[in-house]
Design a protein around this motif. Sequence first.
Motif, PDB file in Angstrom:
ATOM      1  N   VAL A  24       0.904  -1.226  -0.143  1.00  0.00           N
ATOM      2  CA  VAL A  24      -0.210   0.088  -0.116  1.00  0.00           C
ATOM      3  C   VAL A  24       0.882   1.368  -0.079  1.00  0.00           C
ATOM      4  CG1 VAL A  24      -1.648   1.257   1.408  1.00  0.00           C
ATOM      5  CG2 VAL A  24      -2.111  -0.998   1.016  1.00  0.00           C
ATOM      6  N   GLU A  25       1.928   1.225   0.810  1.00  0.00           N
ATOM      7  CA  GLU A  25       2.999   2.327   0.792  1.00  0.00           C
ATOM      8  C   GLU A  25       3.429   2.781  -0.512  1.00  0.00           C
ATOM      9  OE1 GLU A  25       6.547   3.807   3.631  1.00  0.00           O
ATOM     10  OE2 GLU A  25       6.011   1.889   3.712  1.00  0.00           O
ATOM     11  N   LYS A  26       3.972   1.585  -1.172  1.00  0.00           N
ATOM     12  CA  LYS A  26       4.694   1.863  -2.461  1.00  0.00           C
ATOM     13  C   LYS A  26       3.566   2.396  -3.476  1.00  0.00           C
ATOM     14  CE  LYS A  26       7.905  -1.897  -2.175  1.00  0.00           C
ATOM     15  NZ  LYS A  26       8.254  -3.119  -2.469  1.00  0.00           N
ATOM     16  N   LYS A  27       2.231   2.225  -3.170  1.00  0.00           N
ATOM     17  CA  LYS A  27       1.372   2.612  -4.206  1.00  0.00           C
ATOM     18  C   LYS A  27       0.735   3.923  -3.853  1.00  0.00           C
ATOM     19  CE  LYS A  27       0.218  -1.886  -5.779  1.00  0.00           C
ATOM     20  NZ  LYS A  27      -0.617  -3.014  -6.071  1.00  0.00           N
ATOM     21  N   LEU A  28       1.005   4.528  -2.765  1.00  0.00           N
ATOM     22  CA  LEU A  28       0.495   5.995  -2.436  1.00  0.00           C
ATOM     23  C   LEU A  28       0.617   7.160  -3.459  1.00  0.00           C
ATOM     24  CD1 LEU A  28       0.749   6.086   1.330  1.00  0.00           C
ATOM     25  CD2 LEU A  28      -1.247   6.254   0.165  1.00  0.00           C
TER      26      LEU A  28
END
Length: 72
Positions: A24-28
Amino acid sequence: MEGKRMIELIGFMIEDTENLLVKVEKKLNDPLYNKDDLQSMAIVTIKIHEELLDLKYDQDVLDDPNLVPRNT
Protein backbone atom coordinates in the motif's frame (compact mmCIF):
# COMPACT_ATOMS: atom_id res chain seq x y z
CA MET A 1 0.61 -28.34 20.58
CA GLU A 2 -2.61 -26.52 19.72
CA GLY A 3 -1.22 -23.26 21.08
CA LYS A 4 1.91 -23.52 18.94
CA ARG A 5 -0.19 -23.94 15.81
CA MET A 6 -2.28 -20.93 16.77
CA ILE A 7 0.83 -18.79 17.37
CA GLU A 8 2.27 -19.94 14.04
CA LEU A 9 -0.95 -19.05 12.21
CA ILE A 10 -1.13 -15.67 13.92
CA GLY A 11 2.51 -15.09 12.98
CA PHE A 12 1.73 -15.73 9.31
CA MET A 13 -1.20 -13.34 9.49
CA ILE A 14 0.96 -10.66 11.12
CA GLU A 15 3.53 -11.08 8.36
CA ASP A 16 0.81 -10.83 5.71
CA THR A 17 -0.52 -7.57 7.14
CA GLU A 18 3.02 -6.15 7.22
CA ASN A 19 3.53 -7.13 3.57
CA LEU A 20 0.21 -5.57 2.61
CA LEU A 21 1.19 -2.31 4.32
CA VAL A 22 4.44 -2.23 2.32
CA LYS A 23 2.50 -2.71 -0.92
CA VAL A 24 0.00 0.00 0.00
CA GLU A 25 2.81 2.40 0.89
CA LYS A 26 4.49 1.82 -2.47
CA LYS A 27 1.26 2.64 -4.31
CA LEU A 28 0.41 5.81 -2.40
CA ASN A 29 2.18 8.02 -4.94
CA ASP A 30 0.96 6.08 -7.95
CA PRO A 31 -1.62 8.19 -9.87
CA LEU A 32 -3.43 5.02 -10.95
CA TYR A 33 -4.65 4.45 -7.38
CA ASN A 34 -7.00 6.54 -5.28
CA LYS A 35 -4.95 7.96 -2.40
CA ASP A 36 -7.94 8.19 -0.03
CA ASP A 37 -8.82 4.54 -0.63
CA LEU A 38 -5.22 3.47 -0.01
CA GLN A 39 -5.05 5.50 3.19
CA SER A 40 -8.29 3.92 4.39
CA MET A 41 -6.93 0.48 3.55
CA ALA A 42 -3.74 1.26 5.45
CA ILE A 43 -5.67 2.36 8.54
CA VAL A 44 -7.79 -0.79 8.57
CA THR A 45 -4.72 -2.97 7.98
CA ILE A 46 -2.86 -1.30 10.85
CA LYS A 47 -5.82 -1.93 13.17
CA ILE A 48 -5.92 -5.59 12.10
CA HIS A 49 -2.16 -5.83 12.66
CA GLU A 50 -2.52 -4.41 16.18
CA GLU A 51 -5.32 -6.85 17.00
CA LEU A 52 -3.22 -9.76 15.76
CA LEU A 53 -0.30 -8.65 17.93
CA ASP A 54 -2.64 -8.54 20.93
CA LEU A 55 -4.02 -11.96 20.05
CA LYS A 56 -0.50 -13.40 19.77
CA TYR A 57 0.43 -11.99 23.16
CA ASP A 58 -2.76 -13.41 24.70
CA GLN A 59 -1.95 -16.81 23.22
CA ASP A 60 1.61 -16.55 24.55
CA VAL A 61 0.19 -15.87 28.03
CA LEU A 62 -2.06 -18.91 27.78
CA ASP A 63 0.91 -21.07 26.77
CA ASP A 64 3.28 -19.69 29.43
CA PRO A 65 1.70 -19.01 32.82
CA ASN A 66 4.84 -17.08 33.88
CA LEU A 67 3.93 -14.25 31.51
CA VAL A 68 1.78 -11.54 32.99
CA PRO A 69 -1.46 -10.65 31.16
CA ARG A 70 -1.69 -7.06 30.04
CA ASN A 71 -4.28 -4.73 31.44
CA THR A 72 -6.08 -3.25 28.43
